[in-house]
Design a protein around this motif. Structure first.
Motif, mmCIF file in Angstrom:
data_model
loop_
_atom_site.group_PDB
_atom_site.id
_atom_site.type_symbol
_atom_site.label_atom_id
_atom_site.label_comp_id
_atom_site.label_asym_id
_atom_site.label_seq_id
_atom_site.Cartn_x
_atom_site.Cartn_y
_atom_site.Cartn_z
ATOM 1 N N PRO A 274 0.814 -1.209 0.000
ATOM 2 C CA PRO A 274 0.000 0.000 0.000
ATOM 3 C C PRO A 274 0.855 1.269 0.000
ATOM 4 C CG PRO A 274 0.049 -0.956 2.194
ATOM 5 C CD PRO A 274 0.774 -1.918 1.287
ATOM 6 N N LEU A 275 0.254 2.366 -0.447
ATOM 7 C CA LEU A 275 0.909 3.665 -0.333
ATOM 8 C C LEU A 275 1.079 3.968 1.150
ATOM 9 C CD1 LEU A 275 -1.147 5.755 -2.928
ATOM 10 C CD2 LEU A 275 0.783 4.226 -3.327
ATOM 11 N N PHE A 276 2.024 4.835 1.490
ATOM 12 C CA PHE A 276 2.121 5.293 2.871
ATOM 13 C C PHE A 276 2.270 6.798 2.892
ATOM 14 C CE2 PHE A 276 6.381 3.568 1.808
ATOM 15 C CZ PHE A 276 7.226 4.633 2.087
ATOM 16 N N SER A 277 1.856 7.395 4.013
ATOM 17 C CA SER A 277 1.814 8.859 4.089
ATOM 18 C C SER A 277 1.896 9.316 5.542
ATOM 19 C CB SER A 277 0.539 9.373 3.420
ATOM 20 O OG SER A 277 -0.597 8.817 4.046
ATOM 21 N N THR A 278 1.684 10.606 5.752
ATOM 22 C CA THR A 278 1.758 11.209 7.081
ATOM 23 C C THR A 278 0.997 10.361 8.103
ATOM 24 O OG1 THR A 278 1.930 13.411 6.102
ATOM 25 C CG2 THR A 278 1.242 13.294 8.412
ATOM 26 N N GLY A 279 1.663 10.064 9.220
ATOM 27 C CA GLY A 279 1.058 9.284 10.295
ATOM 28 C C GLY A 279 1.351 7.804 10.241
ATOM 29 N N ASP A 280 1.846 7.304 9.110
ATOM 30 C CA ASP A 280 2.164 5.883 8.994
ATOM 31 C C ASP A 280 3.561 5.595 9.537
ATOM 32 O OD1 ASP A 280 -0.214 5.005 7.769
ATOM 33 O OD2 ASP A 280 0.508 5.597 5.788
ATOM 34 N N THR A 281 3.761 4.339 9.932
ATOM 35 C CA THR A 281 5.075 3.853 10.345
ATOM 36 C C THR A 281 5.427 2.673 9.453
ATOM 37 O OG1 THR A 281 4.776 4.549 12.635
ATOM 38 C CG2 THR A 281 6.418 2.839 12.229
ATOM 39 N N ILE A 282 6.563 2.778 8.790
ATOM 40 C CA ILE A 282 7.025 1.729 7.886
ATOM 41 C C ILE A 282 8.263 1.076 8.491
ATOM 42 C CG2 ILE A 282 7.861 1.186 5.563
ATOM 43 C CD1 ILE A 282 4.904 2.139 5.714
ATOM 44 N N PHE B 17 19.280 -11.999 7.647
ATOM 45 C CA PHE B 17 20.485 -12.590 7.072
ATOM 46 C C PHE B 17 20.512 -14.113 7.214
ATOM 47 C CE2 PHE B 17 21.823 -8.172 7.706
ATOM 48 C CZ PHE B 17 22.366 -7.907 6.461
ATOM 49 N N THR B 18 19.523 -14.680 7.905
ATOM 50 C CA THR B 18 19.434 -16.137 7.990
ATOM 51 C C THR B 18 18.948 -16.713 6.672
ATOM 52 O OG1 THR B 18 19.015 -16.024 10.357
ATOM 53 C CG2 THR B 18 18.384 -18.062 9.252
ATOM 54 N N ASN B 19 17.907 -16.080 6.082
ATOM 55 C CA ASN B 19 17.408 -16.560 4.791
ATOM 56 C C ASN B 19 17.634 -15.538 3.671
ATOM 57 O OD1 ASN B 19 15.417 -14.648 5.206
ATOM 58 N ND2 ASN B 19 13.777 -16.127 5.531
ATOM 59 N N ASN B 20 18.411 -14.480 3.967
ATOM 60 C CA ASN B 20 18.802 -13.456 2.984
ATOM 61 C C ASN B 20 17.612 -12.774 2.304
ATOM 62 O OD1 ASN B 20 21.591 -13.742 3.429
ATOM 63 N ND2 ASN B 20 21.574 -15.600 2.198
ATOM 64 N N THR B 21 16.642 -12.357 3.132
ATOM 65 C CA THR B 21 15.460 -11.670 2.615
ATOM 66 C C THR B 21 15.244 -10.337 3.349
ATOM 67 O OG1 THR B 21 13.989 -12.775 4.188
ATOM 68 C CG2 THR B 21 14.272 -13.830 2.020
ATOM 69 N N VAL B 22 14.364 -9.536 2.754
ATOM 70 C CA VAL B 22 13.920 -8.275 3.359
ATOM 71 C C VAL B 22 12.399 -8.271 3.333
ATOM 72 C CG1 VAL B 22 13.865 -5.757 3.106
ATOM 73 C CG2 VAL B 22 15.939 -7.011 2.524
ATOM 74 N N PHE B 23 11.793 -7.868 4.457
ATOM 75 C CA PHE B 23 10.355 -7.628 4.442
ATOM 76 C C PHE B 23 10.087 -6.258 5.051
ATOM 77 C CE2 PHE B 23 10.671 -9.700 8.658
ATOM 78 C CZ PHE B 23 9.894 -8.870 9.448
ATOM 79 N N TYR B 24 8.942 -5.713 4.693
ATOM 80 C CA TYR B 24 8.499 -4.423 5.218
ATOM 81 C C TYR B 24 7.223 -4.607 6.021
ATOM 82 C CZ TYR B 24 11.733 -1.980 2.122
ATOM 83 O OH TYR B 24 12.856 -1.515 1.493
ATOM 84 N N THR B 25 6.960 -3.620 6.888
ATOM 85 C CA THR B 25 5.708 -3.563 7.626
ATOM 86 C C THR B 25 5.094 -2.178 7.444
ATOM 87 O OG1 THR B 25 6.720 -2.771 9.690
ATOM 88 C CG2 THR B 25 6.563 -5.164 9.399
ATOM 89 N N LYS B 26 3.786 -2.113 7.569
ATOM 90 C CA LYS B 26 3.093 -0.827 7.603
ATOM 91 C C LYS B 26 2.237 -0.826 8.860
ATOM 92 C CE LYS B 26 -0.065 2.335 5.326
ATOM 93 N NZ LYS B 26 -1.012 2.551 4.220
ATOM 94 N N ASN B 27 2.538 0.124 9.747
ATOM 95 C CA ASN B 27 1.822 0.253 11.016
ATOM 96 C C ASN B 27 1.773 -1.069 11.783
ATOM 97 O OD1 ASN B 27 1.367 2.977 10.414
ATOM 98 N ND2 ASN B 27 -0.440 2.452 9.221
ATOM 99 N N GLY B 28 2.897 -1.800 11.749
ATOM 100 C CA GLY B 28 3.046 -3.033 12.511
ATOM 101 C C GLY B 28 2.604 -4.302 11.805
ATOM 102 N N ILE B 29 2.034 -4.187 10.609
ATOM 103 C CA ILE B 29 1.547 -5.361 9.866
ATOM 104 C C ILE B 29 2.570 -5.752 8.799
ATOM 105 C CG2 ILE B 29 -0.329 -6.288 8.448
ATOM 106 C CD1 ILE B 29 -1.140 -5.497 11.348
#
Length: 176
Positions: A108-116, A122-134
């Motif tokens: 999703p898009l993110f904007s003022t008030g959001d936390t990303i 480094f165990t499985n060499n991946t990156v994930f993101y969260t938006k507002n804790g999800i």
């Protein structure tokens, strides 16, 4: 082993200012320049897992904020994720950028008030993101090399704050 604790005052374009805490960044240009800032230390791969969160204090005029990582050699006077050695999740279009100016749909898009949040595993060499804790799911694979957390801004009036772990994360299931 030094961990990221603040933004690097000497590793950014002049139009990005940092407050005295070293944790808040403001975009102070009229919109003619794109820039990014790196953390004060790389993420040591021996950590196995490193997470940080960015509070969008003000999305600014363009809503163009990118959150990700880069190698030390990446030029910070450009769009994070468009250059070899960097990647990002952009708030204005919800796309992932990985060594290219062509983004791939992600979240999703993110904007003022959001936390990303951004987690390097480094165990499985991946990156994930969260938006507002999800958790938004795996964004990138095949992590390599010494990497720095980064935020890119191209948005007059834009302002972000970062939490490298000095306070409780919004990510579900984490503690101080």
């Amino acid at each position: 082993m030094d961990l990221p604790t603040a933004w690097n005052l000497d590793d950014k374009p002049f139009y990005l200012s940092i407050d005295l805490s070293g944790l808040r960044v403001n975009y102070e240009d009229l919109g003619s320049n794109i820039g990014a800032i790196r953390a004060n230390h790389p993420i040591p791969p021996q950590c196995k897992l490193f997470y940080f969160e960015v509070d969008i204090i003000d999305e600014g005029k363009n809503k163009w904020i990118g959150i990700g990582c880069s190698k030390k050699a990446v030029n910070l006077s450009g769009t994070l994720g468009w250059y070899y050695g960097s990647w990002s999740y952009q708030g204005n279009d919800g796309k992932l950028y990985y060594f290219s100016g062509i983004g791939n749909p992600y979240g999703p898009l993110f904007s003022t008030g959001d936390t990303i949040g951004c987690c390097l595993n480094f165990t499985n060499n991946t990156v994930f993101y969260t938006k507002n804790g999800i958790n938004l799911g795996i964004a990138f694979r095949n992590l390599k090399d010494s990497l720095y957390h980064c935020v890119g801004l191209y948005s007059p009036g834009g302002s972000i704050g970062v939490n490298f772990g000095s306070k409780k994360f919004k990510l579900a299931g984490t503690t101080e």
